[in-house]
Scaffold this motif. Structure first.
Motif, PDB file in Angstrom:
ATOM      1  N   THR A  20       0.827  -1.197   0.000  1.00  0.00           N
ATOM      2  CA  THR A  20       0.000   0.000   0.000  1.00  0.00           C
ATOM      3  C   THR A  20       0.863   1.249   0.000  1.00  0.00           C
ATOM      4  OG1 THR A  20      -1.777  -1.118   1.148  1.00  0.00           O
ATOM      5  CG2 THR A  20      -1.746   1.270   1.300  1.00  0.00           C
ATOM      6  N   GLY A  23       2.617   1.893  -3.370  1.00  0.00           N
ATOM      7  CA  GLY A  23       1.741   2.535  -4.347  1.00  0.00           C
ATOM      8  C   GLY A  23       1.593   4.020  -4.096  1.00  0.00           C
ATOM      9  N   THR A  24       1.476   4.382  -2.841  1.00  0.00           N
ATOM     10  CA  THR A  24       1.358   5.793  -2.468  1.00  0.00           C
ATOM     11  C   THR A  24       2.635   6.552  -2.794  1.00  0.00           C
ATOM     12  OG1 THR A  24      -0.206   5.232  -0.720  1.00  0.00           O
ATOM     13  CG2 THR A  24       0.883   7.375  -0.562  1.00  0.00           C
ATOM     14  N   LYS A  53      -2.720   0.279 -11.338  1.00  0.00           N
ATOM     15  CA  LYS A  53      -3.094  -0.707 -10.315  1.00  0.00           C
ATOM     16  C   LYS A  53      -2.149  -0.664  -9.125  1.00  0.00           C
ATOM     17  CE  LYS A  53      -5.668  -3.884 -13.187  1.00  0.00           C
ATOM     18  NZ  LYS A  53      -5.850  -5.270 -13.628  1.00  0.00           N
ATOM     19  N   ILE A  54      -0.864  -0.455  -9.390  1.00  0.00           N
ATOM     20  CA  ILE A  54       0.098  -0.354  -8.290  1.00  0.00           C
ATOM     21  C   ILE A  54      -0.207   0.893  -7.464  1.00  0.00           C
ATOM     22  CG2 ILE A  54       2.523   0.005  -7.692  1.00  0.00           C
ATOM     23  CD1 ILE A  54       3.174  -1.600 -10.311  1.00  0.00           C
ATOM     24  N   GLU A  55      -0.391   2.024  -8.135  1.00  0.00           N
ATOM     25  CA  GLU A  55      -0.653   3.281  -7.436  1.00  0.00           C
ATOM     26  C   GLU A  55      -1.940   3.242  -6.622  1.00  0.00           C
ATOM     27  OE1 GLU A  55       1.620   6.438 -10.371  1.00  0.00           O
ATOM     28  OE2 GLU A  55      -0.544   6.241 -10.532  1.00  0.00           O
ATOM     29  N   ASN A  57      -3.136   0.639  -5.262  1.00  0.00           N
ATOM     30  CA  ASN A  57      -3.024  -0.479  -4.332  1.00  0.00           C
ATOM     31  C   ASN A  57      -3.925  -1.651  -4.699  1.00  0.00           C
ATOM     32  OD1 ASN A  57      -1.144   1.007  -2.714  1.00  0.00           O
ATOM     33  ND2 ASN A  57      -2.904   2.207  -2.047  1.00  0.00           N
ATOM     34  N   ARG A  59      -2.681  -3.948  -6.643  1.00  0.00           N
ATOM     35  CA  ARG A  59      -1.666  -4.942  -7.014  1.00  0.00           C
ATOM     36  C   ARG A  59      -0.809  -5.234  -5.786  1.00  0.00           C
ATOM     37  NH1 ARG A  59      -1.646  -6.901 -12.320  1.00  0.00           N
ATOM     38  NH2 ARG A  59       0.135  -8.269 -12.427  1.00  0.00           N
TER      39      ARG A  59
END
Length: 108
Positions: A20, A23-24, A53-55, A57, A59
């Motif tokens: 999390t 991504g942030t 998706k990573i950003e 969260n 992923r």
């Protein structure tokens, strides 16, 4: 770490928390540098949807190779991107690193 040593409740929460925060950190650094998702994705050799998706969260299980590619494309330390240790890269450094990676990719 053996299976017996792995506290599934505590350790999985830690892994989720790290993902999390990654991504942030990625989102904030990219936006501060004024870099688009598409440009960061091209610089890192990824798809823009993967970056989103990573950003966001979405992923939680990020491969080390993916995190390493992102850190390299941004001119950031992998330790900072993965777990927040160390200093965040300055926006100018992120922008310059992404531009350099894009230029290198267009030459090859």
């Amino acid at each position: 770490m053996s299976v017996e040593q792995f506290d599934f409740t505590r350790d999985l929460d830690t892994v989720d928390s790290m993902a999390t925060h990654l991504g942030t950190r990625l989102l904030e650094a990219r936006q501060a540098a004024g870099v688009s998702r598409a440009d960061l994705a091209r610089a890192a050799g990824l798809h823009p949807v993967h970056i989103r998706k990573i950003e966001l969260n979405e992923r939680p299980n990020l491969a080390l190779a993916t995190a390493s590619s992102l850190a390299h494309a941004m001119g950031a330390d992998l330790e900072w991107l993965a777990n927040g240790e160390g200093n965040a890269p300055k926006a100018e450094k992120v922008k310059a690193a992404v531009e350099a990676a894009l230029a290198a990719r267009s030459e090859s």
